[in-house]
Design a protein around this motif. Structure first.
Motif, PDB file in Angstrom:
ATOM      1  N   VAL A  19     -12.781   0.439   8.240  1.00  0.00           N
ATOM      2  CA  VAL A  19     -11.827   1.443   8.722  1.00  0.00           C
ATOM      3  C   VAL A  19     -12.539   2.288   9.771  1.00  0.00           C
ATOM      4  O   VAL A  19     -13.661   2.765   9.532  1.00  0.00           O
ATOM      5  CB  VAL A  19     -11.304   2.326   7.577  1.00  0.00           C
ATOM      6  CG1 VAL A  19     -10.460   3.479   8.121  1.00  0.00           C
ATOM      7  CG2 VAL A  19     -10.490   1.488   6.599  1.00  0.00           C
ATOM      8  N   ARG A  55      -9.639  -2.631  10.169  1.00  0.00           N
ATOM      9  CA  ARG A  55      -8.455  -2.717   9.316  1.00  0.00           C
ATOM     10  C   ARG A  55      -7.492  -1.554   9.513  1.00  0.00           C
ATOM     11  O   ARG A  55      -6.308  -1.669   9.196  1.00  0.00           O
ATOM     12  CB  ARG A  55      -8.881  -2.756   7.850  1.00  0.00           C
ATOM     13  CG  ARG A  55      -9.801  -3.897   7.531  1.00  0.00           C
ATOM     14  CD  ARG A  55     -10.215  -3.930   6.080  1.00  0.00           C
ATOM     15  NE  ARG A  55      -9.091  -4.247   5.203  1.00  0.00           N
ATOM     16  CZ  ARG A  55      -9.231  -4.644   3.937  1.00  0.00           C
ATOM     17  NH1 ARG A  55     -10.442  -4.777   3.420  1.00  0.00           N
ATOM     18  NH2 ARG A  55      -8.182  -4.910   3.193  1.00  0.00           N
ATOM     19  N   ALA A  56      -7.987  -0.434  10.002  1.00  0.00           N
ATOM     20  CA  ALA A  56      -7.145   0.757  10.182  1.00  0.00           C
ATOM     21  C   ALA A  56      -7.902   1.764  11.018  1.00  0.00           C
ATOM     22  O   ALA A  56      -9.125   1.681  11.177  1.00  0.00           O
ATOM     23  CB  ALA A  56      -6.759   1.361   8.833  1.00  0.00           C
ATOM     24  N   VAL A 108      -3.070  -2.381  14.063  1.00  0.00           N
ATOM     25  CA  VAL A 108      -3.539  -1.980  12.738  1.00  0.00           C
ATOM     26  C   VAL A 108      -2.925  -0.634  12.366  1.00  0.00           C
ATOM     27  O   VAL A 108      -2.535   0.147  13.240  1.00  0.00           O
ATOM     28  CB  VAL A 108      -5.083  -1.890  12.681  1.00  0.00           C
ATOM     29  CG1 VAL A 108      -5.705  -3.241  12.989  1.00  0.00           C
ATOM     30  CG2 VAL A 108      -5.625  -0.820  13.621  1.00  0.00           C
ATOM     31  N   PRO A 109      -2.825  -0.323  11.074  1.00  0.00           N
ATOM     32  CA  PRO A 109      -2.258   0.965  10.663  1.00  0.00           C
ATOM     33  C   PRO A 109      -3.072   2.141  11.202  1.00  0.00           C
ATOM     34  O   PRO A 109      -4.308   2.096  11.254  1.00  0.00           O
ATOM     35  CB  PRO A 109      -2.331   0.910   9.132  1.00  0.00           C
ATOM     36  CG  PRO A 109      -2.400  -0.549   8.799  1.00  0.00           C
ATOM     37  CD  PRO A 109      -3.144  -1.183   9.922  1.00  0.00           C
ATOM     38  N   LEU A 206      -6.147   4.938   1.571  1.00  0.00           N
ATOM     39  CA  LEU A 206      -6.984   3.880   2.130  1.00  0.00           C
ATOM     40  C   LEU A 206      -7.256   2.796   1.088  1.00  0.00           C
ATOM     41  O   LEU A 206      -7.338   1.607   1.434  1.00  0.00           O
ATOM     42  CB  LEU A 206      -8.302   4.471   2.646  1.00  0.00           C
ATOM     43  CG  LEU A 206      -8.203   5.254   3.956  1.00  0.00           C
ATOM     44  CD1 LEU A 206      -9.535   5.901   4.296  1.00  0.00           C
ATOM     45  CD2 LEU A 206      -7.759   4.341   5.104  1.00  0.00           C
ATOM     46  N   LEU A 209      -4.214   0.739   1.113  1.00  0.00           N
ATOM     47  CA  LEU A 209      -4.210  -0.072   2.332  1.00  0.00           C
ATOM     48  C   LEU A 209      -5.141  -1.275   2.190  1.00  0.00           C
ATOM     49  O   LEU A 209      -4.789  -2.395   2.584  1.00  0.00           O
ATOM     50  CB  LEU A 209      -4.644   0.786   3.518  1.00  0.00           C
ATOM     51  CG  LEU A 209      -4.903   0.053   4.832  1.00  0.00           C
ATOM     52  CD1 LEU A 209      -3.596  -0.425   5.430  1.00  0.00           C
ATOM     53  CD2 LEU A 209      -5.651   0.932   5.809  1.00  0.00           C
ATOM     54  N   ASN A 217      -1.547  -7.455   7.703  1.00  0.00           N
ATOM     55  CA  ASN A 217      -1.133  -6.173   8.270  1.00  0.00           C
ATOM     56  C   ASN A 217      -1.074  -6.234   9.796  1.00  0.00           C
ATOM     57  O   ASN A 217      -0.161  -5.687  10.419  1.00  0.00           O
ATOM     58  CB  ASN A 217      -2.076  -5.061   7.821  1.00  0.00           C
ATOM     59  CG  ASN A 217      -1.646  -4.436   6.503  1.00  0.00           C
ATOM     60  OD1 ASN A 217      -0.556  -4.705   5.999  1.00  0.00           O
ATOM     61  ND2 ASN A 217      -2.502  -3.596   5.938  1.00  0.00           N
ATOM     62  N   ARG A 218      -2.060  -6.901  10.405  1.00  0.00           N
ATOM     63  CA  ARG A 218      -2.065  -7.028  11.865  1.00  0.00           C
ATOM     64  C   ARG A 218      -0.874  -7.847  12.359  1.00  0.00           C
ATOM     65  O   ARG A 218      -0.403  -7.653  13.478  1.00  0.00           O
ATOM     66  CB  ARG A 218      -3.371  -7.667  12.345  1.00  0.00           C
ATOM     67  CG  ARG A 218      -4.522  -6.675  12.518  1.00  0.00           C
ATOM     68  CD  ARG A 218      -5.715  -7.334  13.185  1.00  0.00           C
ATOM     69  NE  ARG A 218      -6.780  -6.371  13.420  1.00  0.00           N
ATOM     70  CZ  ARG A 218      -7.127  -5.901  14.619  1.00  0.00           C
ATOM     71  NH1 ARG A 218      -6.486  -6.306  15.703  1.00  0.00           N
ATOM     72  NH2 ARG A 218      -8.110  -5.026  14.733  1.00  0.00           N
ATOM     73  N   LYS A 221       2.724  -5.351  11.436  1.00  0.00           N
ATOM     74  CA  LYS A 221       3.061  -4.132  12.176  1.00  0.00           C
ATOM     75  C   LYS A 221       3.764  -4.424  13.503  1.00  0.00           C
ATOM     76  O   LYS A 221       4.833  -3.845  13.778  1.00  0.00           O
ATOM     77  CB  LYS A 221       1.809  -3.270  12.395  1.00  0.00           C
ATOM     78  CG  LYS A 221       2.116  -1.966  13.114  1.00  0.00           C
ATOM     79  CD  LYS A 221       0.896  -1.077  13.268  1.00  0.00           C
ATOM     80  CE  LYS A 221       1.196   0.135  14.139  1.00  0.00           C
ATOM     81  NZ  LYS A 221       0.020   1.010  14.317  1.00  0.00           N
TER      82      LYS A 221
END
Length: 279
Positions: A19, A55-56, A108-109, A206, A209, A217-218, A221
């Motif tokens: 992250v 990842r975020a 990513v988020p 997190l 997540l 996730n990628r 979104k």
């Protein structure tokens, strides 16, 4: 972070469990969005997009204050320049809009963690995030019209998050909101009593997540963003969604289904503690 990554002067960057923590670090200006800060934010966002391991992104402000918005001290120099055919005021304003587009489109988020206040452009940063966590006393405001200007480049992102009626209310009346009112408007997703509780709350989100597969996730979104825009042909969108589903199934899906059957954590699962998320 890599050796080729520029060393920021106005941000604090840290990477934990993949992250990327991006902290505005200009406390003398209440983390205002001076041009050099926006340049470094753009570099950080480009890093997060290009690095498949990220990842975020967590956006925060140093010393308990998120962001005061645009740096008013820089406005006069631009006003002193001749507008001409290429107005430097418009050009500089549009540069911030390019950054906002990159931030919003990040695959990513993005989590905004707000303490103190998010004013003007700072509120725009929060609206471009996918999740907003805040202390109950954190203030949010579209303060531009009180200075005789408008929230120009953040307007689409504010409307996308709050809807047009709430955006009009905040923009035209300069209202400051916090706590439950910010949650009711859809501006904040979850509140914490104070900064220590905010760290705990961020660690919890997190951890949630990082129970989700990063590649999935990628893929998800951008797909959800396309669904929300309403400009795509539905059949073409669903065709693309089926291809994304198959790609996920053949990669992380195999591990996820195996972990479910074997009643064990998936390989990508990570846990965060409050101490690990502090700037």
């Amino acid at each position: 972070m890599t050796e080729s990554t520029p060393v920021p002067r106005h941000l604090l960057l840290a990477r934990r469990h993949d992250v990327l923590f991006v902290t505005l670090n200009r406390p003398d200006t209440r983390n205002a969005l001076a041009p050099e800060v926006v340049t470094e934010l753009t570099q950080a966002i480009c890093l997060a997009k290009s690095d498949a391991g990220v990842r975020a992104v967590v956006l925060r402000g140093a010393q308990g204050f998120f962001c005061a918005g645009g740096n008013v001290g820089n406005f006069q120099a631009r006003l002193d320049a001749d507008a001409g055919a290429n107005d430097p005021v418009a050009a500089r304003n549009r540069e911030f809009g390019h950054f906002m587009q990159r931030l919003s489109a990040l695959p990513v988020p993005v989590i905004a963690v707000v303490e103190g206040a998010a004013m003007g452009g700072g509120m725009g940063l929060a609206c471009a995030a996918d999740l907003v966590l805040a202390t109950a006393d954190a203030k949010f405001a579209l303060s531009e019209t009180s200075l005789g200007i408008i929230p120009a480049q953040i307007a689409p992102f504010v409307v996308a998050r709050l809807g047009p009626r709430a955006a009009l209310r905040l923009g035209l009346f300069g209202e400051r909101v916090s706590g439950d009112a910010a949650v009711a408007l859809g501006l904040v997703d979850a509140l914490a009593a104070d900064s220590d509780a905010l760290d705990t709350l961020l660690a919890q989100w997190l951890t949630r997540l990082c129970a989700c597969a990063p590649g999935a996730n990628r893929a998800l979104k951008p797909l959800l963003r396309r669904c929300g825009h309403g400009r795509d042909n539905e059949s073409e969108l669903l065709d693309e969604a089926s291809r994304l589903f198959a790609a996920c199934m053949r990669s992380e899906g195999a591990e996820g289904i195996a972990a479910f059957r074997e009643k064990r954590p998936a390989a990508w699962r990570r846990s965060f503690e409050a101490e690990a998320v502090r700037p």
